[in-house]
Design an enzyme around this catalytic site. Structure first.
Site, PDB file in Angstrom:
ATOM      1  N   LYS A   1     -27.540  45.260  -3.552  1.00  0.00           N
ATOM      2  CA  LYS A   1     -27.256  43.790  -3.495  1.00  0.00           C
ATOM      3  C   LYS A   1     -26.741  43.274  -2.115  1.00  0.00           C
ATOM      4  O   LYS A   1     -25.932  44.062  -1.638  1.00  0.00           O
ATOM      5  CB  LYS A   1     -26.446  43.453  -4.364  1.00  0.00           C
ATOM      6  CG  LYS A   1     -26.549  43.799  -5.863  1.00  0.00           C
ATOM      7  CD  LYS A   1     -25.832  43.477  -7.078  1.00  0.00           C
ATOM      8  CE  LYS A   1     -24.358  44.332  -6.637  1.00  0.00           C
ATOM      9  NZ  LYS A   1     -23.261  44.016  -7.763  1.00  0.00           N
TER      10      LYS A   1
ATOM     11  N   GLY B   1     -17.125  37.336 -10.198  1.00  0.00           N
ATOM     12  CA  GLY B   1     -17.835  37.779 -11.483  1.00  0.00           C
ATOM     13  C   GLY B   1     -19.413  37.830 -11.152  1.00  0.00           C
ATOM     14  O   GLY B   1     -20.312  38.401 -12.045  1.00  0.00           O
ATOM     15  N   THR B   2     -19.806  37.573  -9.846  1.00  0.00           N
ATOM     16  CA  THR B   2     -21.336  37.740  -9.652  1.00  0.00           C
ATOM     17  C   THR B   2     -21.868  38.952 -10.302  1.00  0.00           C
ATOM     18  O   THR B   2     -22.949  39.203 -10.658  1.00  0.00           O
ATOM     19  CB  THR B   2     -21.665  37.555  -8.256  1.00  0.00           C
ATOM     20  OG1 THR B   2     -20.704  38.170  -7.452  1.00  0.00           O
ATOM     21  CG2 THR B   2     -21.260  36.039  -8.098  1.00  0.00           C
ATOM     22  N   GLY B   3     -21.406  40.287  -9.686  1.00  0.00           N
ATOM     23  CA  GLY B   3     -21.683  41.552  -9.868  1.00  0.00           C
ATOM     24  C   GLY B   3     -21.846  41.921 -11.442  1.00  0.00           C
ATOM     25  O   GLY B   3     -22.776  42.576 -11.797  1.00  0.00           O
ATOM     26  N   CYS B   4     -20.792  41.690 -12.131  1.00  0.00           N
ATOM     27  CA  CYS B   4     -20.750  41.736 -13.390  1.00  0.00           C
ATOM     28  C   CYS B   4     -21.774  41.036 -14.352  1.00  0.00           C
ATOM     29  O   CYS B   4     -22.755  41.499 -14.924  1.00  0.00           O
ATOM     30  CB  CYS B   4     -19.188  41.257 -14.168  1.00  0.00           C
ATOM     31  SG  CYS B   4     -18.045  42.198 -13.404  1.00  0.00           S
TER      32      CYS B   4
ATOM     33  N   THR C   1     -17.657  32.680  -6.478  1.00  0.00           N
ATOM     34  CA  THR C   1     -18.427  33.761  -6.980  1.00  0.00           C
ATOM     35  C   THR C   1     -17.830  34.850  -7.785  1.00  0.00           C
ATOM     36  O   THR C   1     -18.364  36.073  -7.803  1.00  0.00           O
ATOM     37  CB  THR C   1     -19.356  34.460  -5.556  1.00  0.00           C
ATOM     38  OG1 THR C   1     -18.121  34.803  -4.655  1.00  0.00           O
ATOM     39  CG2 THR C   1     -20.007  33.352  -4.953  1.00  0.00           C
TER      40      THR C   1
END
Length: 264
Positions: free
Chosen positions: A173, A206-209, A204
């Site tokens: 990412k 929590g974007t990865g979760c 942003t």
């Protein structure tokens, strides 16, 4: 209804971790289930403390889910210690779900460590080979691949190195880079690039979760990996576009942006 399980840490402020996963899965119309591996006292600005759940209780939670409501896909997030990783790996090998999306969470949005640095080798040994899709961000990919990433070519090389460790697909990412938000997917043979506009906001958390849960949800719904990643990235982009300016730090995405926005 398709069923998706998240195995991750709990974020009491609701923007990341288990809470973000459950919101994301619900927004995708799948039945969401959870196995909590760590309780994290955190908010949008800081991590206060972490308490890990015992490996036995982690395994018992997984047994409770798999023996009764077998998931169509599994998302794995924060795994802070080698014993936790081994417990999750044992049960995933036992039950062999069709799709496993692994987000190798190492740091919170504010930079606080969520994984013991000494646990990276255990992550590589026990967890990576189980991944249908692995979703490291640039710092995580640098740590796993043992290289610096400064370009798209570097992202592709890191994806090659990580793929060689045993996972089926690697999505590096580009949220930590500059310019448009470009992610690189490698399936062992070819690369796919996913590029969306970068939205100027600090919200942003929590974007990865959210991305990994959206990928798992779309795989459960029957999409192939490339389509699932593309749909998930679009979902996250809109979640950021309609993000919520709440909290004193990095606010959360709007996981239900398709149903309401902050302006409503």
């Amino acid at each position: 209804m398709k069923k998706v399980l998240t195995i991750a840490g709990s974020d009491c402020s609701g923007g990341a971790g288990i809470q973000a996963d459950l919101k994301t899965m619900s927004a995708h119309g799948v039945f969401a289930m959870s196995v909590i591996v760590s309780v994290v006292a955190e908010n949008t600005a800081r991590v206060i403390s972490i308490e890990d759940i015992s490996p036995k209780v982690i395994e018992d939670q997984m047994d409770a889910v798999f023996e009764d409501i077998f998931p169509d896909a599994v998302k794995v997030g924060m795994l802070s210690t080698p014993p936790c990783m081994q417990a999750v790996a044992r049960k995933l090998r036992q039950y062999q779900p069709r799709h496993v999306v692994i987000d190798p969470v190492m740091y919170a949005k504010n930079g606080a460590p969520l994984m013991n640095p000494d646990a990276v080798s255990a992550l590589i040994e026990y967890i990576l080979p189980l991944a249908t899709v692995l979703t490291p961000n640039i710092p995580e990919a640098e740590c796993i691949a043992k290289m610096e990433i400064h370009s798209v070519a570097d992202m592709e090389e890191a994806a090659r190195r990580i793929h060689a460790m045993g996972c089926k697909n690697v999505l590096v990412k580009g949220g930590h880079a500059v310019g448009n938000a470009l992610d690189v997917l490698y399936d062992g043979q070819s690369f796919h690039h996913f590029e969306n506009e970068r939205i100027d906001t600090k919200n942003t958390h929590g974007t990865g979760c959210t991305l990994s849960s959206a990928i798992a949800s779309n795989l459960a719904l029957g999409h192939d990996v490339v389509k699932a990643v593309g749909l998930a990235k679009d979902y996250v982009t809109e979640g950021i576009r309609h993000s919520l300016a709440i909290g004193k730090g990095c606010g959360p995405l709007n996981h239900f942006h398709a149903f309401f926005s902050e302006e409503d």
